[in-house]
Design a protein around this motif. Structure first.
Motif, mmCIF file in Angstrom:
data_model
loop_
_atom_site.group_PDB
_atom_site.id
_atom_site.type_symbol
_atom_site.label_atom_id
_atom_site.label_comp_id
_atom_site.label_asym_id
_atom_site.label_seq_id
_atom_site.Cartn_x
_atom_site.Cartn_y
_atom_site.Cartn_z
ATOM 1 N N LEU A 96 27.669 57.177 46.219
ATOM 2 C CA LEU A 96 28.024 57.576 44.861
ATOM 3 C C LEU A 96 26.984 57.125 43.840
ATOM 4 N N ASN A 97 26.466 58.086 43.079
ATOM 5 C CA ASN A 97 25.532 57.837 41.991
ATOM 6 C C ASN A 97 26.139 58.377 40.697
ATOM 7 N N LEU A 98 25.344 58.440 39.647
ATOM 8 C CA LEU A 98 25.841 58.928 38.362
ATOM 9 C C LEU A 98 24.898 59.999 37.842
ATOM 10 N N ALA A 99 25.449 61.012 37.191
ATOM 11 C CA ALA A 99 24.617 62.085 36.651
ATOM 12 C C ALA A 99 25.140 62.534 35.293
ATOM 13 N N LEU A 100 24.218 63.001 34.468
ATOM 14 C CA LEU A 100 24.548 63.558 33.159
ATOM 15 C C LEU A 100 24.253 65.048 33.183
ATOM 16 N N HIS A 101 25.159 65.815 32.611
ATOM 17 C CA HIS A 101 24.953 67.260 32.514
ATOM 18 C C HIS A 101 23.626 67.533 31.825
ATOM 19 N N TYR A 102 22.814 68.382 32.402
ATOM 20 C CA TYR A 102 21.491 68.691 31.881
ATOM 21 C C TYR A 102 21.607 69.616 30.672
ATOM 22 N N LEU A 103 21.078 69.197 29.537
ATOM 23 C CA LEU A 103 21.135 69.992 28.319
ATOM 24 C C LEU A 103 19.889 70.876 28.265
#
Length: 261
Positions: A96-103
Motif C-alpha cells: 500500500l502506497n499513497l497517490a494524489l489525483h493528477y491535475l
C-alpha cells in the motif's frame, strides 16, 4: 468522514524527478492518472503518513486538495523497468502506497504572476504552521493553479517531529520559526481572524477520524518499540495539543510577517 478509495496501479508512466522522494505519474485500474508517492522512498511510510494527515486536514479546513487514494503495488509490478533505481523503488514499495489525483493541465503557482487573496493565504499559512510543513517556500511552492483555483499539494515534509519521535509533546507547543520562509506569508493578513474559525473545524472527533485513516501496514516501525495504536494516539495528541495552543504559532507567523511588510 469519507473513506479513502483504494486503487491498483496498472502502469508506471514517468518519474517526477523534481520531487526529492522520486514520485511518479502512474495510471490505476480506475483509468485515472495519479501522482504516486512510494513508501520505499526517502523517509518511507512517515512521509506518506504526513501526506495523508496534511492533505485530509487541509480538506477539513475547506482548502482545495487533490483526492488522495491508497495505491496498491503488486509484487510483480515494475519487473520490466529498465532503470535500476526505479526498479528498486518499486520493489521496496510493494503493498500500500499513497497517490494524489493528477491535475492535468495545472500550472505551478508563481507569486509574481498569480494572485492569492489575503483570507485564503492566511488559511494556508495557518495550516502549514499547524502541521509544521517546511515545504511551501518561494523555491518550492507546492501550490498549483487548476481551473483558475489554488490547489495544495505535497505535505510529505510536515510533522517533522515524527522522525525523532521522542519530543512530540514539546514540539506540539512550540512556534514554527520556518514559517518566515512561507511563500504566502506576505499576503496572510488575517491570521488571527482565521484562527478560531479553523480550530473549530478541527474537532477532537474529526482529528481522531483523520488519524484513524492511517493503514496498519504503515505503522509497523522496526525502529520504535511502540504499537500501531500508540503511534496513532501520539499523532492525535500532537494535533489536539497543537490546535489548543495555536496562539503560539499564530504569534510567530504574525511577527515574521511584520518583518516582511
Amino acid at each position: 468522514m469519507r473513506k479513502l478509495r483504494t486503487v491498483n496501479v496498472t502502469r508506471y508512466i514517468t518519474p517526477l524527478r523534481e520531487g526529492g522522494s522520486l514520485p511518479a505519474l502512474a495510471e490505476a485500474d480506475d483509468d485515472f492518472k495519479y501522482v504516486l508517492k512510494f513508501k520505499g522512498a526517502g523517509h518511507g511510510v512517515k512521509a506518506l503518513i504526513a501526506e495523508l494527515l496534511g492533505g485530509e486536514i487541509a480538506r477539513t479546513l475547506k482548502l482545495n486538495v487533490p483526492e488522495l487514494v491508497f495505491a496498491h503495488l503488486d509484487e510483480a509490478f515494475g519487473r520490466t523497468e529498465a532503470d535500476e533505481e526505479i526498479q528498486d523503488l518499486l520493489q521496496f514499495s510493494q503493498g500500500l502506497n499513497l497517490a494524489l489525483h493528477y491535475l492535468s493541465g495545472a500550472v505551478t503557482y508563481d507569486m509574481a504572476v498569480n494572485d492569492c487573496e489575503a483570507l485564503l493565504a492566511s488559511k494556508i499559512v495557518w495550516l502549514d504552521a499547524y502541521i509544521t510543513n517546511v515545504d511551501r517556500t518561494f523555491r518550492n511552492t507546492n501550490l498549483l493553479i487548476w481551473h483558475k483555483e489554488l490547489w495544495l499539494i505535497d505535505h510529505g515534509a510536515a510533522f517533522y517531529f515524527h522522525h525523532s519521535w521522542n519530543n512530540w509533546e514539546q514540539t506540539s507547543k512550540t512556534p514554527f520559526s520556518l514559517i518566515k520562509d512561507h511563500v504566502l506569508l506576505p499576503k496572510a493578513a488575517f491570521l488571527t481572524t482565521v484562527d478560531e474559525e479553523l480550530k473549530a473545524l478541527l474537532t477532537d472527533e474529526r482529528l481522531k477520524k483523520i488519524v484513524n485513516l492511517i493503514p496498519e501496514e504503515w505503522l509497523q516501525w522496526e525502529t520504535a518499540d511502540i504499537t500501531p495504536e500508540e503511534i496513532k494516539n501520539t499523532y492525535f495528541e500532537f494535533l489536539k495539543t497543537r490546535r489548543d495552543h495555536s496562539q503560539i504559532f499564530v504569534k510567530q507567523a504574525e511577527d515574521a510577517r511584520k518583518t516582511l511588510i
